[in-house]
Design a protein around this motif. Sequence first.
Motif: not given
Lengths: 217, 217
Positions: A61-63, A66-67, B110-121
């Motif tokens: 989830v990339t809300p 948060m962006n 993670a809370k960051e990936s190339p697609s932005g900030a968020g929550y990643f399982p």
Amino acid sequence: MSVLSNVRRFVFPVIAVAAAGTVGAMLLGAADDERAAKFDNKGALIRPEGYRKWVFIGCPVTPNDMNNGKAAFPEFHHVYIDPKSFAHYEKTGQFPEGTVIVKELANVAAKESPSGAGYFPGDFVLLAVAVKSAKRFPNEPGNWGYFNFGEYPNYAETAEALPTDSCNGCHQAGAQQDYVFTQFYPVLRAAHQGRPAEHPEHHHHGEHGEHHGGEKQ
Amino acid sequence: MSVLSNVRRFVFPVIAVAAAGTVGAMLLGAADDERAAKFDNKGALIRPEGYRKWVFIGCPVTPNDMNNGKAAFPEFHHVYIDPKSFAHYEKTGQFPEGTVIVKELANVAAKESPSGAGYFPGDFVLLAVAVKSAKRFPNEPGNWGYFNFGEYPNYAETAEALPTDSCNGCHQAGAQQDYVFTQFYPVLRAAHQGRPAEHPEHHHHGEHGEHHGGEKQ
């Protein structure tokens, strides 16, 4: 004992087995011919059907909040793989030719519920699809083509492949395996854990069957 | 023409059809008898198998860092319903006797990936299951029993029903339909949208078939 009676004793079980085999082959044959990705005669991808019954693999989830209100893909990503390719991945740890990965987005409905604070999904927003096909996308990285079917509930019937840059940048920069973000898909990792992911030619059938010790599901 | 030859001409097609029918009936019979929830002879729920291939319905996330490090259920909730009950829900908007809802938790990788900030399982954490059974849980609200199979990868083989208070408090306080948080499960809402959810006895078969106009999937 009559001739008929003798024939019956012989014929019944043989035919029952033969007929059962035929029915089984028909069922298997139908499943095998069913490609998850279908293209129209202009090369556009036809919107996959029934993907909400495919195998769910993970949900980043990339809300927006948060962006700075400008998330590339707000909000929840419901990510699925077609069942046939999942079965292949379970056995080999590889995405086969014809793999279809669906990403359906859902917005954030709430940030509080009785179970605590967080992000809670609401309604569908957008449908995007990736198809791995060396035949159709020989020059794309990993042979992946990317498609956007637009906004819910008015998803397009068909979609043309997007330019490489529009999707592959992120996938190339951050995806763990074959341009897929497997690091965020615990269902995929659990499906092939303990199995050789990079060298299918070294695959030992007996060691890595459908049910192995490390996997609890 | 020999007796055998006559018998063959008559017997083969009849038996082939009969055998095919039998095989078909066996397949259908197996599917129909297959309850997603199985209990041992002491009344404990046997851990469901294959639930990662069931129908995914939604994925709330209640991260520890949004709950002072004390989230009731960190982090991602992968929530599934058994396929037979989903088919029933598509038609009626109701959860039938025997419905199994699985909640498998995955932590935040993670809370960051190339697609932005968020929550990643990341990895699986815990497995919990709810079963609707008037027969087994006549006195529980909505006839739901709740079960906890413990922590990944050492999920228990069986689990006993938890005390009502331990789960039903939240479900009673916040769940939209029949103690299920349908407001956070867009897949369920889309499956029955436009259909009468509360009064199945007014259900008109022709109006609410498998494929209706409002649903795009």
